[in-house]
Design a protein around this motif. Sequence first.
Motif, PDB file in Angstrom:
ATOM      1  N   VAL B  24       0.842  -1.205   0.000  1.00 12.86           N
ATOM      2  CA  VAL B  24       0.000   0.000   0.000  1.00 12.86           C
ATOM      3  C   VAL B  24       0.880   1.259   0.000  1.00 12.86           C
ATOM      4  N   ILE B  28       1.061   4.391  -2.637  1.00 13.59           N
ATOM      5  CA  ILE B  28       0.912   5.805  -2.222  1.00 13.59           C
ATOM      6  C   ILE B  28       2.125   6.609  -2.681  1.00 13.59           C
ATOM      7  N   THR B 151      -3.982  -6.677   2.114  1.00 17.66           N
ATOM      8  CA  THR B 151      -4.479  -5.332   1.802  1.00 17.66           C
ATOM      9  C   THR B 151      -5.301  -4.746   2.959  1.00 17.66           C
ATOM     10  N   SER B 155      -3.392  -1.726   4.833  1.00 15.93           N
ATOM     11  CA  SER B 155      -3.951  -0.359   4.803  1.00 15.93           C
ATOM     12  C   SER B 155      -4.416   0.055   6.196  1.00 15.93           C
ATOM     13  N   VAL B 170      -5.452   5.917   2.546  1.00 17.83           N
ATOM     14  CA  VAL B 170      -5.661   4.464   2.559  1.00 17.83           C
ATOM     15  C   VAL B 170      -7.140   4.063   2.680  1.00 17.83           C
ATOM     16  N   LYS B 171      -8.005   5.023   2.984  1.00 14.15           N
ATOM     17  CA  LYS B 171      -9.421   4.685   3.197  1.00 14.15           C
ATOM     18  C   LYS B 171     -10.060   3.965   1.996  1.00 14.15           C
ATOM     19  N   VAL B 173      -8.620   2.075  -0.185  1.00  9.16           N
ATOM     20  CA  VAL B 173      -8.049   0.717  -0.270  1.00  9.16           C
ATOM     21  C   VAL B 173      -8.736  -0.191   0.748  1.00  9.16           C
ATOM     22  N   LEU B 174      -8.916   0.358   1.948  1.00 12.59           N
ATOM     23  CA  LEU B 174      -9.556  -0.405   3.024  1.00 12.59           C
ATOM     24  C   LEU B 174     -10.999  -0.762   2.646  1.00 12.59           C
ATOM     25  N   SER B 177     -11.040  -3.420  -0.082  1.00 18.97           N
ATOM     26  CA  SER B 177     -10.599  -4.713   0.480  1.00 18.97           C
ATOM     27  C   SER B 177     -11.708  -5.342   1.312  1.00 18.97           C
TER      28      SER B 177
END
Lengths: 189, 267
Positions: B24, B28, B151, B155, B170-171, B173-174, B177
Amino acid sequence: MSRQLGFYIDSQRCLGCFSCAMACKNQYHQPATVVWRRIYDLSEEIYPHRNRSFYSLACNHCEKPACLEACPVSAYRKRENDGVVIHDQAKCIGCGNCIRACPFGAPQYNPVVKKTEKCSLCWQRLDAGLKPACVDACPVKALDLIDVLKSDTPGTLRFPAGFPQFDRLNPSVRFVPPRMPHLVRRDLL
Amino acid sequence: MSSSEPPLVVFTVLSQMAVGMIMVFTGITFMSPDNALLCSPLVPGAALGILILGFGAATLHLGHPTGGVRSIVNLRYSWLSREILAFGCCGAVLAVDTGLRWRGYCMPLMLIPASVTGIIAIYTSARVYGPPGYPAINNASPMVFFMITATLLGSGGLIYPPFGSLANVVKPVLLVSLIIGGIVHVTVPSLWMTGGRVQQLTGRAHYRSVTYWTRIIVQFGFSLVVLILLDTIPPWLPLVLLAGELAGRTLFFSHTVHTSVNMGKPY
């Protein structure tokens, strides 16, 4: 490989008497929880009769052993002259990876020495010209030692019902499947 | 049922979390090169620490832990040997990267070999823990499970104060996932139910497990609702995800049925 030794299991003769399993225990004196040879009762879905039928199974000394491929410390080796898969306990670190890998449940964890072990096909006895202890102990000759590369007995199977089919591993074992009983109806006599 | 293998549960989850953090962070770094942590040793250092912790836990499942140093002997055949080598390489790259960043050298490109070796290491893990003895997971499913863990926790681990500036990045990605993870974990046991007898037993064991349903509801359902409703990610959410992944991995080891259990019955 000139020979590939393996077990010949005749389910039509096997009585389920546990003589083979007892002979294995007497030969190697494993701890109570460690069993190299097991007697499996066939379920009613496979053999739907009141008289029972059995498979006496231990390590199948596969052509491509999953245990040998899984072991990270090379504790397993396959003998060139007879295909016996041998576990060297001195090298074993007790990771249990072979136990997870073998689909036949042959490797067992020995909690006393914290290492794995399995049927050795009594290779020391073989080298001395003897048969494995389990084969010698069978009272009805339901268990025998054969060279699977040369044995061509009609009516034998590699993967009978109740035995997992793993072609890639090619287990060195041949089965005579149970014969369905001959039913006699008194009213037709 | 098999053993729940707590040391392997901790090892697999933590090692995948470490790789996830790096994956992650690599994303970024290359998508927003102006972030404050671009040249900081914090993220690679934290990932390395988590990886070492995981390795430490893994040695506890060995009957003879001191023999663990010999475990890369069988690279020719053994996926376990390859797994240890791959995680070792990933850790070595992370150590070098952290050291360079610590001394003021900024080389973001080092994150690429770290991520690549990490993904390779996760693939080797998937091969180790999906052996022929377990037909239900002797396929691509462990790789999918492990990447979801990577992931999610990767994240989730980046929202904490030292990495504070990354929380908003990262929100998404979270969120993705969690959605994918929820769908996969609900669907896979139904697929097992359509397979052979041992796969069906595995599916049934999952459906009968309270832990399985609690995990689906809390880790995936509740966390998703929280993430959608709140603007910021609450600090306890990654802990819920970690607990969920640990519970899920325990199920993976204990509720996956081995072929030998069914000997003498239909397959």
